[in-house]
Design a protein around this motif. Structure first.
Motif, PDB file in Angstrom:
ATOM      1  N   ALA A   1     -34.492  -0.689  10.599  1.00 53.42           N
ATOM      2  CA  ALA A   1     -34.438   0.852  10.728  1.00 53.42           C
ATOM      3  C   ALA A   1     -35.228   1.134  12.314  1.00 53.42           C
ATOM      4  O   ALA A   1     -36.721   0.641  12.341  1.00 53.42           O
ATOM      5  CB  ALA A   1     -34.921   1.618   9.982  1.00 53.42           C
TER       6      ALA A   1
ATOM      7  N   SER B   1     -27.196   1.432   7.710  1.00 49.29           N
ATOM      8  CA  SER B   1     -26.041   2.303   8.083  1.00 49.29           C
ATOM      9  C   SER B   1     -25.953   2.185   9.389  1.00 49.29           C
ATOM     10  O   SER B   1     -24.804   2.536   9.993  1.00 49.29           O
ATOM     11  CB  SER B   1     -26.104   3.598   7.585  1.00 49.29           C
ATOM     12  OG  SER B   1     -26.108   3.765   6.085  1.00 49.29           O
TER      13      SER B   1
ATOM     14  N   THR C   1     -33.324  -1.689   5.312  1.00 50.77           N
ATOM     15  CA  THR C   1     -33.515  -0.645   5.874  1.00 50.77           C
ATOM     16  C   THR C   1     -32.661  -0.249   7.182  1.00 50.77           C
ATOM     17  O   THR C   1     -32.436  -1.114   7.810  1.00 50.77           O
ATOM     18  CB  THR C   1     -35.042  -0.406   6.112  1.00 50.77           C
ATOM     19  OG1 THR C   1     -35.236  -0.868   7.533  1.00 50.77           O
ATOM     20  CG2 THR C   1     -35.731  -0.430   5.214  1.00 50.77           C
ATOM     21  N   GLY C   2     -32.235   0.939   7.445  1.00 56.03           N
ATOM     22  CA  GLY C   2     -31.155   0.835   8.631  1.00 56.03           C
ATOM     23  C   GLY C   2     -29.910   0.373   8.307  1.00 56.03           C
ATOM     24  O   GLY C   2     -29.269   0.223   9.351  1.00 56.03           O
TER      25      GLY C   2
ATOM     26  N   ASP D   1     -31.335   4.476   4.323  1.00 55.67           N
ATOM     27  CA  ASP D   1     -31.095   4.965   5.562  1.00 55.67           C
ATOM     28  C   ASP D   1     -31.343   6.513   5.758  1.00 55.67           C
ATOM     29  O   ASP D   1     -31.458   7.070   4.478  1.00 55.67           O
ATOM     30  CB  ASP D   1     -29.963   4.624   6.016  1.00 55.67           C
ATOM     31  CG  ASP D   1     -29.609   4.515   7.589  1.00 55.67           C
ATOM     32  OD1 ASP D   1     -30.100   5.429   8.093  1.00 55.67           O
ATOM     33  OD2 ASP D   1     -29.241   3.322   8.180  1.00 55.67           O
TER      34      ASP D   1
END
Length: 381
Positions: A82, A18, A15-16, A42
Motif C-alpha cells: 500500500a 485492491s 496491504t493495498g 485496503d
C-alpha cells in the motif's frame, strides 16, 4: 532459495491488495493456492474481488486499529504494497502513509507475532535522476535527503530502511523482513505508465522524442513483480521454518531476510523503443525515419519554461516536466543476479506479451486520456 511447489505460506495479509500491484499479488497467490488463507487490507474495495479472499477496510496509519486487526486475523505473513501514487502533491500524506504507516505495520506485526514481512520498495531509491545507472545492484547506497529530488522516492527509502532494520531485532529475533525493488511497473490494471504513454499516441506526439534514444531502461511487467513477492515470502518463511526446526541459519550468499532485491524483466530496452512498442500496439504507424528528436538540454529548457508558466498562472502540472525529460533520457537498468540466485527469480511474462496485455487492458477499461470512447469495453482479437 525456496521452492514454491506444494508449500503453503499459511495465512497471508496483503496491504493495498485492491491496488495495481497488490491485486496482482493476491490473484497470483490465489491462483497458485499458495495460502491456507488470504486477506487484504485496503481503503477501498477492489473492482473485481478475488474469489475466496477476505477483504478488510482499514487505515494502517492508525496504529491501534491495525494492531487490533492483526491480533484478530493472526496472519503468518504480511506483504506491504500500500502506498499513495507517486505524483500526489502532499508531502504530509506521503510521509504519513509511506513512513509512519510502514512503521505502524512493522510494530503491529511484531506484536501480533507475524513471522515474515515483505515490503514493496522501489528501484528508484538508489537514483538521483541525474546519474546513469548501468547494471546497478544492491550494493549502491540509498539516495535520501537533499540528494533525492523525488519526495515519494525519499519516503520509500526511509520506509525500506526501517523495514530492513527491523529484521531479527533483539526484541523480536524471529521476525524476518525483506524488500522488493521493482523498476517501472506496467501491465494489466496499470493506472500510470501505460495510460500516460498511450495517451501520447492519441495526442499525436509519436513523431517526437527526447534525446537520441541511446539510453537503456528497465521496465517490469506486473506479473513478474507479483511472482517475485511470492518467491521472497516463501524464502522468508522457509528460513523461519528451518530455524524453528533447529536447522542452521542461511549463509551470507543465500540470505534473504534483512535484504533488498531489484526486480526487472531482465531485458533492458531503449526507452523510446518501449514507448514505440506501446504505441504500435495501440495502432500507431509512424515511420521511424520521420521521427525527430529534441536534445536533452532543449527538452529541459522547454520543460522549465512550461513549469514556470503553469506555476505563475496556477494551471497545475504541464504535460512536459523536467522530471519527465530526465526520466526519458537517462540510462537506468539493474543487475538482478541477487534475486536470481537467492530467490530463484526468473521473469514469467516477457516484454512483448506484457505490452500486448497491458495496452489491450488499458483501452478496454477506458483509462487512456483522449482514447476513442468506442474502444472502451471493446474486446480485442
Amino acid at each position: 532459495m525456496a521452492t514454491l511447489e506444494g508449500k503453503s505460506l499459511g495465512h497471508v495479509l496483503v496491504t493495498g491488495g485492491s491496488g495495481f500491484l497488490g491485486n496482482h499479488i493476491v490473484a497470483l497467490l490465489a491462483s497458485r493456492k499458495a495460502c491456507s488463507k488470504l486477506s487484504v487490507l485496503d481503503l477501498k474495495q477492489p473492482l473485481k474481488p478475488v474469489s475466496g479472499v477476505d477483504y478488510h477496510m482499514g487505515d494502517f496509519t492508525d496504529y491501534d486499529a491495525i494492531l487490533a486487526l492483526l491480533q484478530k486475523l493472526k496472519p503468518d505473513a504480511v506483504v506491504h504494497t500500500a502506498s499513495p501514487v507517486h505524483n500526489i502533491p502532499s508531502k504530509k500524506v506521503l510521509y504519513t502513509v509511506n513512513v509512519e504507516g510502514s512503521k505502524n505495520l512493522i510494530r503491529a506485526s511484531q506484536e501480533a507475532k507475524v513471522k515474515a514481512f515483505v515490503f514493496t520498495s522501489s528501484a528508484s531509491v538508489i537514483h538521483d535522476l541525474r546519474s546513469n545507472l548501468i547494471m546497478a545492484d544492491e550494493t549502491y547506497p540509498l539516495i535520501m535527503g537533499k540528494q533525492q529530488p523525488v519526495y515519494y522516492t525519499a519516503t520509500k527509502a526511509m520506509a525500506e530502511q526501517h523495514v530492513l532494520a527491523s529484521n531479527r531485532t533483539a526484541a523480536h529475533p524471529k521476525f524476518l523482513t525483506a524488500a522488493i525493488r521493482p523498476s517501472a511497473m506496467f501491465g494489466e490494471g496499470d493506472v500510470q505508465l501505460l495510460p500516460g504513454a498511450i495517451g501520447a499516441y492519441y495526442r499525436g506526439q509519436t513523431k517526437v522524442q527526447l534525446g537520441p534514444n541511446d539510453n537503456l531502461f528497465d521496465f517490469t511487467e506486473i506479473t513478474n513483480v507479483a511472482h517475485a513477492h511470492h518467491l521472497c515470502l516463501a524464502a522468508l518463511l522457509a528460513t523461519r521454518e528451518r530455524e524453528d526446526g533447529g536447522g542452521a541459519m542461511p549463509l551470507d550468499h543465500e540470505k534473504v531476510d534483512g535484504e533488498a532485491f531489484f526486480i526487472t524483466n531482465d531485458c533492458p530496452v531503449y526507452f523510446w523503443d518501449f514507448m514505440r512498442s506501446v504505441w504500435a500496439t495501440a495502432g500507431d504507424k509512424t515511420d521511424i525515419n520521420k521521427v525527430w528528436w529534441l536534445s536533452t538540454d532543449l527538452g529541459l529548457f522547454i520543460a522549465t519554461l512550461m513549469e514556470w508558466i503553469f506555476w505563475i498562472l496556477r494551471l497545475g502540472t504541464p504535460k512536459l516536466t523536467r522530471q519527465q525529460v530526465q526520466y526519458s533520457t537517462i540510462a537506468r537498468y539493474f543487475n538482478i543476479e541477487k534475486a536470481k540466485t537467492r530467490l530463484g527469480y526468473e521473469p514469467i511474462c516477457g516484454m512483448d506479451e506484457g505490452i500486448r496485455r497491458g495496452v489491450k487492458d488499458a483501452l478496454y477499461r477506458g483509462v487512456v486520456p483522449g482514447q476513442p470512447m468506442e474502444l472502451k469495453g471493446k474486446k480485442w482479437e
